[in-house]
Design an enzyme around this catalytic site. Structure first.
Site, short mmCIF file in Angstrom:
data_model
loop_
_atom_site.label_atom_id
_atom_site.label_comp_id
_atom_site.label_asym_id
_atom_site.label_seq_id
_atom_site.Cartn_x
_atom_site.Cartn_y
_atom_site.Cartn_z
N LYS A 58 0.98 -1.67 -0.02
CA LYS A 58 0.25 0.17 0.11
C LYS A 58 0.85 1.15 0.15
CE LYS A 58 -3.80 -2.66 2.21
NZ LYS A 58 -4.21 -2.73 3.22
N GLN A 102 -3.89 -1.46 9.76
CA GLN A 102 -4.18 -3.04 8.93
C GLN A 102 -4.51 -3.76 9.90
OE1 GLN A 102 -2.92 -3.22 6.21
NE2 GLN A 102 -3.51 -5.60 5.66
N ASP A 125 -10.29 3.39 4.72
CA ASP A 125 -10.56 2.26 4.62
C ASP A 125 -11.71 2.25 4.52
OD1 ASP A 125 -8.97 -0.16 3.81
OD2 ASP A 125 -8.90 -0.54 5.86
#
Lengths: 287, 287
Positions: A58, A102, A125
């Site tokens: 990412k 994450q 996200d």
């Protein structure tokens, strides 16, 4: 036996590349106009090898798109309170436009409390409850990245969802549940299936659109795919195997995502696009 | 033609009475213990006769249960900003424990903005995005009242939802969407149907549980009810007619809610129970 038909492949790799190119163009424009570069903060707890790889990927894609990333690596022993503090500080930091925590964060951490420490306007996200509610009611906000990627693939291939029966296999907080809400918002009839569902085959057989998002290799059998159906496979299991039996499904589907190269690349593309969106919103509002 | 079987009726009137009795007992206990009486604020915009009646009913039931109510009647010309201010003030008022904004508020008002001005801890009607997300992820919070009433009926009649196929007809923000999420949380396979759904009959025919929540008289045909299914009718149309063709459905279902006397009375019961819950939480935390 040769198949009577072969599905057209939905090219996630190509579409993701175009989305990232567009994000890069917009990031450069923002940098020129405001003097500030879009910045994604990545937060990793512990050193799970897969998570380390995902975050590295990412960050590297961000860099290529002209998005700065700021990486915060926390020890596996980090407490919920410490993680919440870190995410709160990033939420308050005007130099950070998007925040990625994450997943997974380890069993001793209250992941929901951590997600909720991310300011909704930086939730690129799409993991907060606020983002989920926005997806559910078609309100402004960021979408969960994999569901967002699936919806962009459907739009790219001009799949009209109104009145179609979409069967979602999986009900996770960041994939199954939100993708079902996004499909419903586009007037699909939506069925949520999961581990307790009886007779999954019978439900899949009726589906005009199948979204497999459960992480069990070849759980969806090719012979159950209705001829002409659209199949999106968000599963990614060991050995490049999806949740759908691809070889059998492609002889019946009209459109299908390959694994890899289908849904997978879309997730990061949506993350980067939303990071640029977030930067634009925050820099233009002067916050 | 006489029916071969007759469904057992789910007695919402009786269950609602027991829930309200329990709420009254708890309200009295709170008053004795803290000196403060649970208080529900009701906010009504305009003078739509049905809304006036609903609010009057809610206030009268509150009074019988030992819950004070404070009524705020606003003119039909009230702006979104004025309504948001009113709801914000009630959210901040320590003498108010629950807030009900009577729906609908009129087309010139941003109803979502108004709902969001209600503090989640006082959202005893379960209308905020935060409450919806909590229902969707089995987190603490208040449920939307009619969905909550439906779930209590299912629990009362010991309907085990795990693995059952529940078909929800309707996808409104305070009924269809949340009840689907609550059914999913109890491991049902959930299908959302709505005005764009093709072949509603075929989907209903497969349902172990049918929730009709769309406000169209007898939209769900009795002949489509699977023998042995559980049918909950949240519709309430002119002439005491539900969304399900009751007379035909009861010859096939195992359990069915009558209209009236089924889902209807449960809505207010859940509202009162949640108002007492809210008062207990706020008074015990000293806020």
């Amino acid at each position: 036996m040769s198949p009577t038909t072969t599905a057209r492949l939905m090219d996630g790799t190509g579409l993701a590349r175009r989305i990232v190119e567009d994000a890069a163009t917009r990031a450069a424009e923002i940098s020129t106009r405001t003097g500030a570069t879009p910045c994604l903060a990545t937060v990793l707890v512990g050193d799970d090898p897969a998570s380390v790889t995902y975050v590295r990927m990412k960050r590297s894609r961000s860099a290529k798109a002209g998005i700065t990333s700021r990486h915060i690596a926390l020890p596996a022993t980090t407490s919920t309170a410490e993680l919440v503090d870190t995410l709160g500080a990033l939420s308050d930091d005007p130099g950070v436009h998007g925040i990625l925590l994450q997943h997974p964060v380890g069993p001793h951490i209250d992941e929901r409390a951590a997600f909720e420490a991310i300011a909704p306007q930086k939730d690129v996200d799409g993991v907060t409850l606020s983002s989920f509610a926005a997806m559910s009611f078609s309100l402004p906000g960021f979408v969960s990245c994999t569901p967002g990627g699936i919806m962009r693939l459907l739009a790219e291939y001009r799949v009209d969802l109104a009145g179609k029966h979409a069967v979602v296999v999986g009900r996770s907080a960041i994939l199954g549940k939100p993708v079902g809400m996004l499909l419903l918002a586009q007037d699909a009839t939506v069925t949520y299936c999961h581990s307790r569902t009886r007779n999954l085959s019978a439900l899949v057989r009726e589906a005009d659109v199948v979204v497999a998002a459960v992480g069990r290799p070849r759980l969806v059998r090719g012979e159950d795919i209705k001829p002409g159906a659209v199949v999106l496979d968000a599963g990614y299991n060991a050995g490049n195997v999806g949740d759908v039996d691809f070889d059998a499904a492609r002889t019946r589907a009209e459109l299908i995502t390959p694994v890899p190269g289908g849904v997978g690349p879309m997730t990061i593309a949506v993350l980067l696009a939303q990071t640029v969106d977030a930067a634009a919103q925050q820099l233009d509002s002067g916050s």
